[in-house]
Design an enzyme around this catalytic site. Structure first.
Site, PDB file in Angstrom:
ATOM      1  N   ARG A  69      31.043  53.847 -50.144  1.00 60.14           N
ATOM      2  CA  ARG A  69      32.323  54.238 -49.534  1.00 60.14           C
ATOM      3  C   ARG A  69      33.491  53.498 -50.171  1.00 60.14           C
ATOM      4  O   ARG A  69      34.624  53.972 -50.152  1.00 60.14           O
ATOM      5  CB  ARG A  69      32.274  54.036 -48.013  1.00 60.14           C
ATOM      6  CG  ARG A  69      31.334  55.018 -47.334  1.00 60.14           C
ATOM      7  CD  ARG A  69      31.229  54.759 -45.845  1.00 60.14           C
ATOM      8  NE  ARG A  69      30.677  53.461 -45.520  1.00 60.14           N
ATOM      9  CZ  ARG A  69      29.370  53.175 -45.529  1.00 60.14           C
ATOM     10  NH1 ARG A  69      28.483  54.096 -45.814  1.00 60.14           N
ATOM     11  NH2 ARG A  69      28.943  51.961 -45.228  1.00 60.14           N
ATOM     12  N   GLU A 106      19.934  40.461 -43.790  1.00 62.83           N
ATOM     13  CA  GLU A 106      19.301  39.964 -42.566  1.00 62.83           C
ATOM     14  C   GLU A 106      17.784  39.844 -42.782  1.00 62.83           C
ATOM     15  O   GLU A 106      17.166  38.854 -42.427  1.00 62.83           O
ATOM     16  CB  GLU A 106      19.623  40.927 -41.425  1.00 62.83           C
ATOM     17  CG  GLU A 106      19.356  40.334 -40.068  1.00 62.83           C
ATOM     18  CD  GLU A 106      19.648  41.326 -38.968  1.00 62.83           C
ATOM     19  OE1 GLU A 106      20.259  42.374 -39.251  1.00 62.83           O
ATOM     20  OE2 GLU A 106      19.243  41.040 -37.828  1.00 62.83           O
TER      21      GLU A 106
HETATM   22  P1  AMP Z   1      28.436  42.668 -45.194  1.00 60.42           P
HETATM   23  O1  AMP Z   1      27.831  42.288 -46.499  1.00 60.42           O
HETATM   24  O2  AMP Z   1      27.647  42.237 -44.013  1.00 60.42           O
HETATM   25  O3  AMP Z   1      29.892  42.258 -45.114  1.00 60.42           O
HETATM   26  O4  AMP Z   1      28.388  44.253 -45.114  1.00 60.42           O
HETATM   27  C1  AMP Z   1      29.299  45.014 -45.805  1.00 60.42           C
HETATM   28  C2  AMP Z   1      28.722  46.303 -46.320  1.00 60.42           C
HETATM   29  O5  AMP Z   1      27.885  46.948 -45.369  1.00 60.42           O
HETATM   30  C3  AMP Z   1      29.862  47.255 -46.626  1.00 60.42           C
HETATM   31  O6  AMP Z   1      29.600  47.890 -47.863  1.00 60.42           O
HETATM   32  C4  AMP Z   1      29.869  48.227 -45.475  1.00 60.42           C
HETATM   33  O7  AMP Z   1      30.070  49.525 -45.931  1.00 60.42           O
HETATM   34  C5  AMP Z   1      28.502  48.081 -44.794  1.00 60.42           C
HETATM   35  N1  AMP Z   1      28.601  47.839 -43.343  1.00 60.42           N
HETATM   36  C6  AMP Z   1      28.256  46.705 -42.705  1.00 60.42           C
HETATM   37  N2  AMP Z   1      28.397  46.826 -41.382  1.00 60.42           N
HETATM   38  C7  AMP Z   1      28.867  48.071 -41.162  1.00 60.42           C
HETATM   39  C8  AMP Z   1      29.231  48.810 -39.985  1.00 60.42           C
HETATM   40  N3  AMP Z   1      29.147  48.293 -38.749  1.00 60.42           N
HETATM   41  N4  AMP Z   1      29.703  50.068 -40.141  1.00 60.42           N
HETATM   42  C9  AMP Z   1      29.798  50.610 -41.380  1.00 60.42           C
HETATM   43  N5  AMP Z   1      29.452  49.975 -42.514  1.00 60.42           N
HETATM   44  C10 AMP Z   1      28.994  48.722 -42.429  1.00 60.42           C
END
Ligand code: AMP
Length: 181
Positions: A69, A106
């Site tokens: 995205r 995770e």
């Molecule tokens: P993080 O590495 O935990 O910051 O996760 C970021 C990535 O996971 C991004 O590319 C987001 O598109 C996706 N992502 C994580 N949590 C969500 C959520 N609640 N809704 C949509 N996309 C998420």
């Protein structure tokens, strides 16, 4: 230029349009689904203008989008800034020589890749994605840019899930998010 009042109006509109999908992709996660925003030309156009406005005149020459995205946001932001676009992809998707960064999830780990000639030494790069959650993804992408000697000028997210403290992992960098939950 977009003033604060206009920016507040647009963020309220975006919040109403982004759809919460509970328990996707797994139980307990509320997925922020931006597809209704992408389908709304007027609001999406304003979203891009708002995200790009902060970086006009900063000398950014590349806007980096994180699969998948992030690509959709990075491309029009790059057009607004007169910059090129860099795709960062999951392992095995890019055709040319790549550099990699592996980061913890995770459960398990994931690897992101970028072409080895995507960033020139000293080039100013803006990193873009749809959601900042724990910050692990963005942190890995910062490492990719810095490996090639690029300068991360900013990290721009459409949505920030503040309760997950992703910003902490990105300390020392300029992190901007248009809407926060
Ligand atoms: P993080 O590495 O935990 O910051 O996760 C970021 C990535 O996971 C991004 O590319 C987001 O598109 C996706 N992502 C994580 N949590 C969500 C959520 N609640 N809704 C949509 N996309 C998420």
């Amino acid at each position: 230029m977009i003033n604060n009042a206009q920016s507040e109006m647009i963020t309220e509109r975006i919040k109403k349009i982004v759809r919460d999908v509970p328990d996707f992709p797994k139980k307990g996660i509320i997925f922020k689904d931006i597809t209704p925003l992408l389908a709304d030309n007027a609001t999406f156009t304003e979203t891009i203008k708002c995200m790009a406005a902060k970086y006009k005149g900063c000398g950014i020459t590349k806007v980096l989008g994180i699969e998948a995205r992030g690509f959709i946001l990075a491309a029009p932001i790059a057009m607004e800034l007169g910059a090129g676009i860099i795709p960062v992809r999951k392992k095995g998707k890019l055709p040319y020589k790549t550099i990699s960064e592996t980061y913890a999830l995770e459960y398990g780990e994931d690897t992101l890749q970028m072409h080895e000639d995507a960033v020139r030494k000293g080039e100013k790069v803006l990193i873009v994605d749809d959601v900042l959650a724990t910050g692990g993804t963005a942190k890995a992408v910062v490492a990719l840019v810095e490996k090639l000697g690029g300068k991360v000028e900013g990290i721009a997210m459409l949505i920030e899930l503040e309760f997950l403290n992703g910003r902490k992992k990105l300390a020392g960098h300029d992190v901007f998010s248009l809407i926060k939950y």
